[in-house]
Design an enzyme around this catalytic site. Structure first.
Site, PDB file in Angstrom:
ATOM      1  N   PRO A 190       0.803  -1.237   0.000  1.00 48.06           N
ATOM      2  CG  PRO A 190       0.171  -0.818   2.219  1.00 48.06           C
ATOM      3  CD  PRO A 190       0.980  -1.757   1.370  1.00 48.06           C
ATOM      4  N   GLY A 191       2.103   1.196  -0.277  1.00 47.11           N
ATOM      5  CA  GLY A 191       2.849   2.426  -0.523  1.00 47.11           C
ATOM      6  C   GLY A 191       3.717   2.941   0.610  1.00 47.11           C
ATOM      7  N   GLY A 192       3.894   2.139   1.649  1.00 49.57           N
ATOM      8  CA  GLY A 192       4.765   2.566   2.755  1.00 49.57           C
ATOM      9  C   GLY A 192       6.151   2.935   2.243  1.00 49.57           C
TER      10      GLY A 192
ATOM     11  CG  ASP B 282       8.828  -4.760   0.259  1.00 50.81           C
ATOM     12  OD1 ASP B 282       9.583  -5.512   0.896  1.00 50.81           O
ATOM     13  OD2 ASP B 282       7.786  -4.274   0.749  1.00 50.81           O
TER      14      ASP B 282
ATOM     15  CB  CYS C 153       8.316  -9.197   5.735  1.00 54.26           C
ATOM     16  SG  CYS C 153       6.805  -9.788   4.973  1.00 54.26           S
TER      17      CYS C 153
HETATM   18  C1  LIG Z   1       5.288  -7.110   0.556  1.00 51.95           C
HETATM   19  S1  LIG Z   1       3.968  -6.439  -0.285  1.00 51.95           S
HETATM   20  C2  LIG Z   1       4.569  -4.873  -0.728  1.00 51.95           C
HETATM   21  C3  LIG Z   1       4.539  -3.858   0.378  1.00 51.95           C
HETATM   22  C4  LIG Z   1       4.942  -2.485  -0.099  1.00 51.95           C
HETATM   23  N1  LIG Z   1       6.242  -2.498  -0.742  1.00 51.95           N
HETATM   24  C5  LIG Z   1       4.963  -1.473   1.014  1.00 51.95           C
HETATM   25  O1  LIG Z   1       6.015  -1.158   1.509  1.00 51.95           O
HETATM   26  O2  LIG Z   1       3.907  -0.978   1.374  1.00 51.95           O
HETATM   27  C6  LIG Z   1       4.064  -7.353  -1.759  1.00 51.95           C
HETATM   28  C7  LIG Z   1       3.173  -6.834  -2.861  1.00 51.95           C
HETATM   29  O3  LIG Z   1       3.473  -7.559  -4.032  1.00 51.95           O
HETATM   30  C8  LIG Z   1       2.334  -7.548  -4.838  1.00 51.95           C
HETATM   31  N2  LIG Z   1       2.549  -8.551  -5.882  1.00 51.95           N
HETATM   32  C9  LIG Z   1       2.407  -9.893  -5.821  1.00 51.95           C
HETATM   33  N3  LIG Z   1       2.748 -10.457  -6.999  1.00 51.95           N
HETATM   34  C10 LIG Z   1       3.125  -9.443  -7.820  1.00 51.95           C
HETATM   35  C11 LIG Z   1       3.574  -9.376  -9.155  1.00 51.95           C
HETATM   36  N4  LIG Z   1       3.713 -10.471  -9.906  1.00 51.95           N
HETATM   37  N5  LIG Z   1       3.856  -8.168  -9.662  1.00 51.95           N
HETATM   38  C12 LIG Z   1       3.719  -7.053  -8.932  1.00 51.95           C
HETATM   39  N6  LIG Z   1       3.284  -7.055  -7.670  1.00 51.95           N
HETATM   40  C13 LIG Z   1       2.998  -8.239  -7.114  1.00 51.95           C
HETATM   41  C14 LIG Z   1       1.223  -7.828  -3.856  1.00 51.95           C
HETATM   42  O4  LIG Z   1      -0.007  -7.381  -4.368  1.00 51.95           O
HETATM   43  C15 LIG Z   1       1.694  -7.026  -2.642  1.00 51.95           C
HETATM   44  O5  LIG Z   1       1.071  -5.777  -2.621  1.00 51.95           O
END
Ligand SMILES: C[S@@+](CC[C@H](N)C(=O)[O-])C[C@H]1O[C@@H](n2cnc3c(N)ncnc32)[C@H](O)[C@@H]1O
Length: 720
Positions: A341-343, A406, A463
């Site tokens: 969500p953009g952190g 991430d 994580c």
């Molecule tokens: C760990 S979270 C990201 C958290 C974000 N970086 C933050 O700091 O708020 C991983 C994200 O990867 C996305 N995701 C999963 N598979 C993906 C893909 N093939 N391409 C792009 N995003 C993907 C998920 O929807 C999720 O939002």
């Protein structure tokens, strides 16, 4: 001093240095007990956190708010440069802070099962936790007594070095039927750990190390609620005593933290404003200039006017780390591949002072809503949100100065936030998730401009604490993209990543990547690796999209011994065809025209002579049942060698290896002819290395199944 230089962190103090530091002066506001939580039981440590974190206001002395404000202000009077200097020379108190003051939050918004942030959820959790903690305070004495009793018991048992720590068969039976007393389970866990640490002196005679380990894993499952698979996987990352510390830390919530949005305000101004509203806070250690740890608050921290105006975001301290490692510069083009969500996007944007351009991408359209909301709330105006499968990059757009990946992960670093991980994660997850992570990381690398004047940097973070999702992924990328190298993350804390793990050897430079554990730093479990792209590669201009990459990765993964979900796809027909081919080759070698022979008849005869009805499928099933994942690894390794050494497709190579194993299994000392056939029917004429590897494989099976295999293996060795 240039911005890049200012952002650079000082050399990290060693772990020993951290641990040797004297305890920080105790303050009433300190959320985490001075003692490391890992020295306590999960419950007891949690209790201590509760006591300090949610101290009943009634028990506090009357405080002059103005005085309090003034006192708090002094905490933030240092200007940023001073902060930096302090950072380079971490003093004792600050080190101690590092252990105590990391916080979680934004990771809660990670998409389940990918672990996500949701600020409001976070706050609900905090408030609910407060109430719960207050009520639990009443149980303090009872709990303490129970704890003392446990400790006494443990001490007593330790006096007798060869105490019977392991339950007898009868006790095992009773435990199965009557259930276990958790206090007893916990005591036994600690006792077993002691024995394992000094096995020679403390182990009961006639008991093996495996028995103790098995008992410990079972107890961990029972006490902490993990599946045996995950308990063992996590246990293997640490020494037995550290593993217990890790499991206990997963029972305790990390402290709450916020990140100052420097696009809107400065940390000390924000802190002053919040303190005036009755928020009890303190800067997070010297390694960050923007983090604040919240101990308690008289106002909902996720709904203050400052929050709504975007002056801060609830964000786990560990989530600062990948962005700090990325070190984005003003006017650059940056890609945040999995951003919702953009952190981290909003932090990147703030560090770039709203200049340049940040592409914030996420494959999950629903989650881009919270991404957009955060970008708006925090006033980021240099950001473009997009919704692609990140494997589509660089086809969508490439040539970035920096890319942050991430990655979606299993979440084994944030179990304290999501206890479901304990039971939901399966072996399949640790194959499929890394498979995706690898493809994403290659795309991240290919999306960076190696000629960038300021960057050429890729940061990979998760994580998760699982090696499969971290070191193995980075190692894979280094092998597939020799045009990148690992560089120092520049982060002041963190343990070096593994360069080898349970027989697997990784690129030695992996020691530059960093691991974070809840029990070591009181932060979420995290992993951060930083790459520098040193040259362009043909892949940079690749027009391959996600589908093509998926197919290519599948093929590569098979070679890399990763995927074995097609393990049992062989059928009798294919089996028969291979055998026929083999017979034909054999005939040709003997100078006989295969067309002049009834191959079917010969095949039937051969089967009769072999006296076997074992077919590939049956054999596969047996293998599936009997192989551990490391055995499967060996098998796939063999397949990879065969396909490299031949022009065979992966499937044919798999069949060929099976044929080898199949035949080898039939060889015995009384059947020299079959030995001969075994070599003759070899469709690949594989070399000795391969056969030796197969033997290793067989020895592993023997070891795993606890059955002697020498009878089958020895003749093969003799026949070489
Ligand atoms: C760990 S979270 C990201 C958290 C974000 N970086 C933050 O700091 O708020 C991983 C994200 O990867 C996305 N995701 C999963 N598979 C993906 C893909 N093939 N391409 C792009 N995003 C993907 C998920 O929807 C999720 O939002």
């Amino acid at each position: 001093m240039g911005r890049r230089a200012r952002n650079k962190q000082g050399m990290p103090p060693s772990l020993e240095e951290f641990q040797k530091k004297p305890a920080k002066k105790e303050t009433k506001r300190k959320a985490v007990p001075e003692e490391k939580p890992v020295k306590k039981t999960a419950k007891r440590a949690k209790k201590a956190v509760e006591e300090e974190e949610y101290e009943d206001p009634k028990d506090l002395p009357e405080v002059d708010l103005e005085e309090l404000s003034a006192a708090k202000k002094s905490l933030f009077d240092d200007d940023e440069e001073e902060d930096l200097q302090g950072f380079e020379q971490l003093d004792d108190d600050e080190d101690d802070d590092l252990q105590d003051e990391f916080v979680d939050s934004d990771e809660e918004d990670r998409e389940r099962p990918m672990f996500s942030d949701d600020d409001s959820d976070d706050m609900d959790a905090i408030n609910a936790a407060n109430m719960e903690e207050y009520s639990k305070k009443l149980d303090e004495e009872a709990l303490q007594e129970q704890q003392d009793a446990e400790d006494e018991l443990l001490e007593e048992s330790m006096k007798n070095p060869r105490a019977k720590v392991l339950p007898t068969e009868q006790e095992e039976e009773e435990m199965k039927t009557g259930g276990s007393d958790l206090t007893m389970v916990r005591t036994r866990m600690l006792e077993v750990v002691k024995v394992l640490e000094d096995f020679k002196n403390l182990a009961e005679e006639g008991r093996s190390r495996t028995e103790y380990m098995d008992r410990l894993i079972s107890d961990i499952c029972e006490y902490f609620g993990y599946t045996p698979f995950l308990a063992e996987k996590l246990f293997n990352l640490f020494s037995p005593s550290e593993a217990i510390e890790f499991f206990e830390a997963n029972e305790i919530h990390r402290p709450v933290s916020i990140r100052t949005n420097t696009l809107m305000t400065r940390r000390r101004e924000l802190a002053q404003t919040l303190v005036n509203k009755g928020v009890n806070l303190q800067p997070i250690g010297t390694w960050t200039k923007v983090g604040l740890q919240i101990f308690d608050s008289q106002v909902p921290i996720g709904a203050t006017p400052e929050y709504l105006a975007g002056h801060y975001i609830l964000q786990a301290a560990s989530s600062f780390l990948p962005v700090m490692a990325l070190d984005p510069q003003e006017n650059e083009r940056v890609l945040d591949m999995a951003a919702a969500p953009g952190g981290k996007t909003t932090y990147i944007s703030a560090l770039m002072k709203n200049t340049g351009c940040v592409f914030a991408n996420d494959a999950n359209k629903a989650r881009t809503k919270s991404l957009i909301a955060n970008i708006h709330r925090l006033g980021c105006t240099n950001t473009v949100v997009c919704n692609y499968d990140a494997r589509e990059f660089p086809k969508v757009i490439g040539g970035f100065d920096r890319v942050l990946l991430d990655a979606p992960c299993s979440g084994t670093g944030v179990i304290a936030k999501d206890q479901n991980v304990k039971v939901n994660r399966t072996e399949k997850d640790f194959i499929q998730i890394p498979h995706l992570q690898k493809q994403l990381l290659l795309s991240a690398i290919d999306s960076v401009d190696s000629h960038s004047a300021t960057g050429g940097v890729i940061v990979y973070s998760t994580c998760s604490v699982a090696v499969d999702e971290n070191e193995a992924v980075v190692d894979y990328a280094l092998r597939k993209r020799p045009n990148v190298k690992l560089v120092d993350t520049g982060l002041a804390i963190g343990k070096p990543a593994f360069t080898s793990y349970r027989g697997k050897h990784f690129n030695q430079k992996l020691s530059l990547a960093r691991r974070y554990y809840p029990h070591a730093y009181n932060v979420d479990g995290f992993f951060v690796a930083k790459f520098q792209k040193i040259a362009a590669s043909p892949h940079d201009v690749s027009k391959a999209g996600a589908k093509e990459k998926e197919l290519a990765a599948d093929a590569e993964a098979a070679e890399e011994s990763l995927i074995h979900n097609d393990f049992a796809e062989f059928d009798d027909e294919a089996d028969t065809e291979i055998m026929k081919e083999s017979i034909k080759r054999s005939l040709k070698k003997k100078g006989v025209n295969p067309n002049s022979v009834d191959i079917d008849k010969k095949l039937r005869k051969s089967n009769r002579q072999n006296g076997t009805k074992i077919r590939f499928q049956t054999f596969l099933k047996v293998l599936e049942q009997r192989l551990t994942s490391s055995d499967k690894h060996v098998f796939h390794h063999l397949v990879a060698i065969v396909s490299r050494k031949s022009s065979f497709s992966r499937k044919s190579a798999q069949k060929s290896v099976f044929r080898k194993l199949y035949n080898a299994r039939l060889v015995n000392t009384s059947n020299r002819r079959l030995e001969h056939d075994f070599r003759d029917s070899d469709p690949l004429n594989v070399d000795m290395d391969l056969v030796l590897l197969m033997l290793v494989f067989w020895v592993e099976i023997a070891w795993t199944s606890q059955k002697p295999m020498d009878q089958r293996v020895a003749p093969v060795v003799l026949s070489l």
